[in-house]
Scaffold this active site. Structure first.
Site, PDB file in Angstrom:
ATOM      1  CB  THR A  87      10.675  35.910 -25.525  1.00 21.24           C
ATOM      2  OG1 THR A  87      11.314  36.542 -26.490  1.00 21.24           O
ATOM      3  CG2 THR A  87      11.554  34.546 -24.893  1.00 21.24           C
ATOM      4  CG  ASP A  88       5.141  38.573 -24.981  1.00 21.08           C
ATOM      5  OD1 ASP A  88       6.060  38.835 -23.998  1.00 21.08           O
ATOM      6  OD2 ASP A  88       4.336  38.179 -24.968  1.00 21.08           O
ATOM      7  CD  GLN A  89       6.284  45.081 -26.112  1.00 18.66           C
ATOM      8  OE1 GLN A  89       6.921  45.739 -27.266  1.00 18.66           O
ATOM      9  NE2 GLN A  89       5.537  45.919 -25.547  1.00 18.66           N
ATOM     10  CG  MET A  90       4.543  41.018 -20.363  1.00 19.75           C
ATOM     11  SD  MET A  90       3.044  39.958 -20.075  1.00 19.75           S
ATOM     12  CE  MET A  90       1.951  40.543 -21.409  1.00 19.75           C
ATOM     13  N   GLY A  91       8.907  39.623 -21.762  1.00 19.62           N
ATOM     14  CA  GLY A  91       9.903  38.911 -21.090  1.00 19.62           C
ATOM     15  C   GLY A  91       9.484  37.329 -20.853  1.00 19.62           C
TER      16      GLY A  91
END
Lengths: 144, 144, 144, 144
Positions: free
Chosen positions: D16-20
């Protein structure tokens, strides 16, 4: 006092996770950048060591303490030094600092042995050993 | 004796490096699979814990000892157990075993604290704490 | 002619695979570095765009053609440009060049839409749109 | 109609990344799992092909269209099929489906050539070629 070498890394989007912070395994990747650049600063090219001497530096132990989170787009300093150098074992210490406020985000150590391509343990080639040993001569009291 | 939970992982090509072995940071990713599946086996869904309780389990310490290399396409067992559970701290232990010969390739531990989305330390919600504590009751002498 | 922006990336050990080359998904990570640095060169801070405008640039299409392999420790140029800018769609083009011989190793394109945190499609905020449009004014015949 | 093979992947936190959402380069890693498992289902062990025949399947083109985001902990089906097989070129098609609602999250294609370890283009060994060709015989009208 042990010499250290500072490298700069900018946090990539791919390195974040859904918590909005850097995923913790990426610090080990940054540690590697730190030790490669430390070796380069000493005149060693890790790529050539693999090619010329059939010597691979294999990780046998990695430890990281995470104190404050790194975030996307942060500019970081990876501070690396040699903690210990023996004929077959090399130990590095690291600090990850955020450049904007010089805060220590994480510290860690990795221990390595020399192997050939086939995975057999070997001594570090002499020219590397001499340099590593000279660097690790006197312990830095600030490094735990 | 501490209960453990076993998960299976197959090594991906993307996880190898030019030494022909798995790159060492990937073991931390497998540890995470191990602890998430351990929690799932206990009836906890980590995804829901984030969503329902605003509780994130943040890594504060990770340690891995690499004994034998994992290679592309190996089927691995990730064995995870809870080593310690306190109201704000949770410690997991791991073994990575190769399924073909049941050899231990690596062992490690990670320590975690509970935080909310804003990054503030909090207690684990009661329902999680009770279960974690019950699991961590009696130490397993085989775990260093 | 479209303006481009050049960023430098050094290939990490973690990015190689057992073929001795860079694993192919990493080129998409480098493309992202290219477009973030292109935007930074134009005065946009992608991190702030997320925080201030609740605008996320979501990838809807990614294409990469691999011509020559990148290898460990190579210094690369990531050349990025805006190919197309509409009110909701942004398309970037990339070339990855090896700095030692200025050889093109790969080319690619990514297409993006603007979304809010909840994942709903939105228009790019005006200040971004104006700048993107100005950059994408006249097509570069050298870009396929 | 082209045969396809379905593999299951569970989304990792690290993906995952910080965009969710899942970071987009990971879909290429899943595509690889799909084609390796497709080949395994046909009796080919990609690992052995590298070792026995000095044949590496190098990616020369990768394309992915992202339709709906994959999220942490999703169980996904990676559906892979051979779109085209020639003596030196192999093209795979993929669909990523979310198992909970059988929604197509992404589609893509990768094109590969056979190389030896030194990176020289070669023909696929006969035993592989015959099998690949038989699979790619009649086009599936549902594949774009």
């Amino acid at each position: 006092m042990l010499e250290h070498h500072d490298s700069t890394v900018r946090v990539r989007y791919a390195e974040t996770d859904q918590m909005g912070l850097v995923y913790h395994s990426n610090y080990l990747v940054w540690f590697e950048i730190g030790r490669v650049e430390l070796m380069r600063s000493l005149g060693f090219d890790y790529k050539q060591m693999e090619l010329d001497s059939d010597t691979y530096i294999v990780v046998v132990d990695a430890h990281c303490r995470y104190q404050h989170p790194a975030r996307y787009d942060d500019l970081l300093t990876v501070r690396a030094r040699i903690l210990q150098a023996k004929s077959r074992v090399l130990k590095f210490g690291y600090e990850i600092l955020r450049q904007s406020d010089v805060r220590v985000l994480a510290t860690g150590e990795t221990t390595h042995i020399a192997c050939n391509r086939a995975g057999q343990v070997k001594h570090f080639p002499d020219k590397y050993k001499t340099a590593f040993l000279s660097l690790a001569g006197s312990p830095d009291p600030s490094v735990k």
